[in-house]
Write an enzyme that holds these catalytic residues in place. Structure first.
Site, PDB file in Angstrom:
ATOM      1  N   GLN A   1     -32.551 109.355   0.331  1.00 27.28           N
ATOM      2  CA  GLN A   1     -31.308 108.871  -0.260  1.00 27.28           C
ATOM      3  C   GLN A   1     -31.036 107.422   0.123  1.00 27.28           C
ATOM      4  OE1 GLN A   1     -28.623 111.738   1.542  1.00 27.28           O
ATOM      5  NE2 GLN A   1     -29.608 111.401   3.519  1.00 27.28           N
TER       6      GLN A   1
ATOM      7  N   ASP B   1     -22.866 117.827   0.595  1.00 27.81           N
ATOM      8  CA  ASP B   1     -22.821 117.817  -0.863  1.00 27.81           C
ATOM      9  C   ASP B   1     -23.805 118.843  -1.416  1.00 27.81           C
ATOM     10  OD1 ASP B   1     -23.085 115.128  -3.329  1.00 27.81           O
ATOM     11  OD2 ASP B   1     -22.779 117.272  -3.537  1.00 27.81           O
TER      12      ASP B   1
ATOM     13  N   ASP C   1     -23.397 121.854   8.039  1.00 27.80           N
ATOM     14  CA  ASP C   1     -22.710 120.584   7.820  1.00 27.80           C
ATOM     15  C   ASP C   1     -23.439 119.830   6.717  1.00 27.80           C
ATOM     16  OD1 ASP C   1     -21.228 118.265   8.119  1.00 27.80           O
ATOM     17  OD2 ASP C   1     -22.404 117.544   9.825  1.00 27.80           O
ATOM     18  N   SER C   2     -23.459 120.424   5.535  1.00 21.31           N
ATOM     19  CA  SER C   2     -24.121 119.808   4.394  1.00 21.31           C
ATOM     20  C   SER C   2     -23.043 119.191   3.536  1.00 21.31           C
ATOM     21  CB  SER C   2     -24.890 120.868   3.609  1.00 21.31           C
ATOM     22  OG  SER C   2     -25.325 120.347   2.380  1.00 21.31           O
TER      23      SER C   2
ATOM     24  N   ASP D   1     -25.156 112.889  11.651  1.00 26.15           N
ATOM     25  CA  ASP D   1     -24.228 111.814  12.002  1.00 26.15           C
ATOM     26  C   ASP D   1     -23.573 112.030  13.368  1.00 26.15           C
ATOM     27  OD1 ASP D   1     -21.896 113.480  11.711  1.00 26.15           O
ATOM     28  OD2 ASP D   1     -21.911 113.127   9.565  1.00 26.15           O
TER      29      ASP D   1
ATOM     30  N   GLU E   1     -31.545 117.954  11.214  1.00 25.80           N
ATOM     31  CA  GLU E   1     -31.207 116.955  10.192  1.00 25.80           C
ATOM     32  C   GLU E   1     -32.491 116.600   9.441  1.00 25.80           C
ATOM     33  OE1 GLU E   1     -28.440 115.042   9.058  1.00 25.80           O
ATOM     34  OE2 GLU E   1     -30.013 114.269   7.738  1.00 25.80           O
TER      35      GLU E   1
ATOM     36  N   ASP F   1     -36.347 120.115   7.444  1.00 24.23           N
ATOM     37  CA  ASP F   1     -35.544 120.818   6.440  1.00 24.23           C
ATOM     38  C   ASP F   1     -34.868 122.009   7.132  1.00 24.23           C
ATOM     39  OD1 ASP F   1     -35.943 121.832   3.075  1.00 24.23           O
ATOM     40  OD2 ASP F   1     -35.088 123.114   4.622  1.00 24.23           O
TER      41      ASP F   1
END
Lengths: 299, 299
Positions: free
Chosen positions: A45, A172, A169-170, A100, A120, A151
């Site tokens: 991304q 989107d 904690d995804s 994060d 992550e 993953d």
């Protein structure tokens, strides 16, 4: 759903850069930007860090605001603490996503925690946090923390371990890890929990994701006998409201959290407290309808 | 605090009009506008009605969004019902402001109500509602409604009547009726309540009005032995969160509202329900701090 326009305002004396995100091309949020600190791309991304006038530094992934310094504590406290206080003494925790460091920081506030594994997919996100958000990165230096770049679905499926709490904690459902929204993943989460353990899933803005939430809530109810939605108010979130689903084999509230433990925790929080632990689960009728529970919220 | 810019987007194929409001010049909200239905000025303020793509028709006073068709029910249900269910059978109600008819519509859902007096300073607001918001105007045709166009403070001071509930539906402390934020006004409200009566005051966005709220809460506590803040989440409100103060001579909750009465009321609401009547008063720690109550929200 969202887009970034950097267009100067029509004012010749104070030409400024603005971030502009839109919901369905009809309703937007704008943030006045001081300057861009990072603009790069990982294999997964686009990653941007900008400094804004109103909300401090902001992390954007794929053009979408993931968090702002001003209100990240609300999201991170509210995804972490309800699932942890549901357990009398949570020791082993898994965070899926969470590169994060914000959820990790909150989890480490619980003194019973012995090991936290953060899975992550994108190491460049964590690199960006290390450079630009010192207040969020600290948890990665804690000896209780294990950081894995993989993953989350695949890692959890293969790890052969169980956890007292799993925090998904995804940010989107359309993000880089599509597998985190599938029934397969929910099953893996369920079978990776200890008997008294619970999992929490981010279900995002209830107004914007009605159909997606209905499907997710239905799929989770197949796996977990106990599923309870709750809300947090987040100024920087689309339409200001964020929903979560707390799931497990057994009912969960703050029943396992005694008054002294709750008070010690609340002292270290800015949004979370005993009142909101109760109030967050008491939903407006329109939100209760989306999750297909009765308006009275009776258990 | 807010301003209206009608500026076309930089897209030659789809040039559109946008409403753009800003908080302290740093954070903004934008709404894509279909067309302007009304643009006029009363002796008190500029009055606009616009049709938007995302939120339906919108009323703007002095350039600020007062309500949108999409979420006016949240505000109107949440300012009206908590103060009315605090009374076992409210008969006489006074709405200060409220010329848009939204609060009136909610008040008239309570079968015990015999007379509602709406004291609006600006008759042109009510005229605009009559023309463009049929769903809001209906209450003004109800035989129980008395509509008075006067300064709310002066009218209440002179009327020599008492009410089971007084609802101060003033949209902005900087609006046309500055007198509605003064200690004098709070005293007049207090002396116009029946013994079991309560009043509710809009205290707006807690994040944006911290200092103003602290002063208002302190001044109200001098007049009213019972003062309790509560919240509603409003997508079209600045930062998505709206606060209210419920005040009276005696404690109030939904104690006076039996289960059957609450169920009948909830059936006619979209946001309000028994759960939110309880949950709205359970505040995040950061909001409790503004109102100077303890984080545990103990009574």
């Amino acid at each position: 759903m969202t887009s970034v326009l950097h267009s100067p305002l029509p004012n010749s004396l104070d030409s400024s850069y603005w971030y502009h995100s839109q919901i369905d091309g009809c309703i937007g949020t704008t943030l006045k930007i001081k300057h861009t600190l990072l603009c790069t791309a990982s294999p997964f991304q686009k990653i941007e860090v900008v400094d804004t006038y109103g909300l401090g530094r902001v992390l954007l992934l794929a053009g979408t605001v993931v968090f702002t310094e001003k209100d990240e504590h609300i999201y991170n406290e509210m995804i972490a603490h309800p699932v942890l206080v549901a357990h009398p003494a949570p020791r082993t925790i898994c965070i899926i996503g969470g590169g994060d460091g914000g959820v990790l920081r909150e989890v480490l506030k619980h003194p019973s925690v012995e090991k936290v594994t953060v899975v992550e997919i994108d190491s460049m996100v964590t690199d960006a946090i290390n450079r630009f958000f010192p207040n969020l990165y600290g948890g990665f230096r804690d000896p209780r923390t294990e950081l894995v770049f993989e993953d989350g679905y695949q890692w959890l499926k293969d790890c052969q371990r169980t956890f007292d709490a799993i925090i998904v904690d995804s940010y989107d459902p359309g993000g880089p890890i599509q597998s985190l929204g599938t029934e397969d993943f929910f099953e893996v989460v369920g079978s990776s929990l200890t008997d008294a353990g619970h999992a929490v899933f981010l279900t995002s803005s209830p107004e914007l994701n009605r159909d997606k939430i209905r499907v997710t809530a239905r799929d989770l109810a197949v796996i977990f006998p106990f599923c309870k939605p709750y809300l947090a108010t987040l100024p920087s979130f689309p339409l200001g409201l964020c929903s979560f689903l707390l799931c497990g084999k057994t009912p969960a509230g703050a029943g396992e959290c005694d008054r002294e433990r709750m008070e010690r925790l609340t002292e270290r929080c800015r949004y979370y407290c005993a009142a909101i632990q109760q109030g967050a689960f008491l939903l407006p009728r329109s939100v209760a309808d989306i999750f297909n529970i009765t308006a009275s919220n009776d258990e």
